[in-house]
Design an enzyme around this catalytic site. Structure first.
Site, PDB file in Angstrom:
ATOM      1  N   ARG A 125      75.623  22.222  55.040  1.00  0.00           N
ATOM      2  CA  ARG A 125      76.745  22.038  55.980  1.00  0.00           C
ATOM      3  C   ARG A 125      77.527  23.343  55.940  1.00  0.00           C
ATOM      4  O   ARG A 125      77.924  23.797  54.880  1.00  0.00           O
ATOM      5  CB  ARG A 125      77.599  20.846  55.518  1.00  0.00           C
ATOM      6  CG  ARG A 125      78.942  20.686  56.216  1.00  0.00           C
ATOM      7  CD  ARG A 125      78.736  20.162  57.632  1.00  0.00           C
ATOM      8  NE  ARG A 125      79.976  19.769  58.268  1.00  0.00           N
ATOM      9  CZ  ARG A 125      80.847  20.602  58.811  1.00  0.00           C
ATOM     10  NH1 ARG A 125      80.657  21.903  58.759  1.00  0.00           N
ATOM     11  NH2 ARG A 125      81.910  20.142  59.422  1.00  0.00           N
TER      12      ARG A 125
ATOM     13  N   GLU B 295      80.400  16.893  67.942  1.00  0.00           N
ATOM     14  CA  GLU B 295      79.636  15.794  67.349  1.00  0.00           C
ATOM     15  C   GLU B 295      78.570  15.235  68.276  1.00  0.00           C
ATOM     16  O   GLU B 295      78.826  14.995  69.447  1.00  0.00           O
ATOM     17  CB  GLU B 295      80.580  14.658  66.952  1.00  0.00           C
ATOM     18  CG  GLU B 295      81.546  15.034  65.843  1.00  0.00           C
ATOM     19  CD  GLU B 295      80.858  15.316  64.526  1.00  0.00           C
ATOM     20  OE1 GLU B 295      79.891  14.609  64.168  1.00  0.00           O
ATOM     21  OE2 GLU B 295      81.280  16.269  63.843  1.00  0.00           O
TER      22      GLU B 295
ATOM     23  N   ARG C 110      75.794  17.466  50.591  1.00  0.00           N
ATOM     24  CA  ARG C 110      75.230  18.599  51.328  1.00  0.00           C
ATOM     25  C   ARG C 110      75.790  19.872  50.691  1.00  0.00           C
ATOM     26  O   ARG C 110      76.926  19.887  50.217  1.00  0.00           O
ATOM     27  CB  ARG C 110      75.634  18.540  52.801  1.00  0.00           C
ATOM     28  CG  ARG C 110      75.150  17.269  53.495  1.00  0.00           C
ATOM     29  CD  ARG C 110      75.653  17.158  54.905  1.00  0.00           C
ATOM     30  NE  ARG C 110      77.118  17.067  54.939  1.00  0.00           N
ATOM     31  CZ  ARG C 110      77.829  16.763  56.011  1.00  0.00           C
ATOM     32  NH1 ARG C 110      77.233  16.539  57.159  1.00  0.00           N
ATOM     33  NH2 ARG C 110      79.136  16.702  55.966  1.00  0.00           N
TER      34      ARG C 110
END
Length: 159
Positions: free
Chosen positions: A34, A42, A83
């Site tokens: 990320r 999104e 992440r």
């Protein structure tokens, strides 16, 4: 394991989830990355739910920039979803800054890693906003990815 991601490494990008998250492999492991300082529009993964404007363009741009390429990843630890939070470089270019420069991401509005210098990110976002590039051409209709996620969460709770 967390400590091993506090330094740089080279990984080959195998999958792009959206404009700020991807899967990569290297050093005999697979990681989900990320971007540490950017937030991209999104994508909705729920049937019938609209994605945020420019989410597809953002994902496509990231694919064009790094898919199937070996990138340099400078890790800043892990996020809540495990992440790797990272700054990503390819060909000497900061890919997060490139995404912002094209108006396909903004500076992440949540908590950021302490040692992360945002100078280039701020300059890129200022230029993209003032030239109304990418998602910034929506004017007053623009909603940040963070606000979009919050609206989605509120809507889910209403059901």
């Amino acid at each position: 394991l967390l400590g091993s991601f506090a330094s740089a490494g080279q990984f080959r990008v195998k999958w792009i989830y959206d404009g700020d998250t991807f899967k990569a492999e290297g050093n005999d492991i697979e990681i989900v990355v990320r971007f540490a300082a950017i937030d991209a529009p999104e994508i909705s993964y729920r049937k019938g739910e609209p994605s945020q404007p420019f989410s597809d363009k953002s994902k496509r741009m990231l694919m064009d920039l790094i898919l199937n390429k070996t990138v340099d990843i400078k890790g800043y630890g892990l996020d809540k979803q495990n992440r790797v939070l990272a700054v990503v470089y390819y060909g000497g270019r900061n890919i997060g800054v490139e995404m912002i420069r094209e108006g396909l991401a903004e500076i992440y509005r949540g908590e950021l890693p302490e040692r992360l210098d945002l100078g280039d990110y701020r300059q890129a976002e200022f230029q993209a906003r003032t030239s109304r590039k990418g998602m910034w051409n929506q004017g007053d209709a623009y909603v940040s990815p963070r606000e979009w996620r919050e609206r989605e969460r509120r809507r889910e709770k209403a059901y």
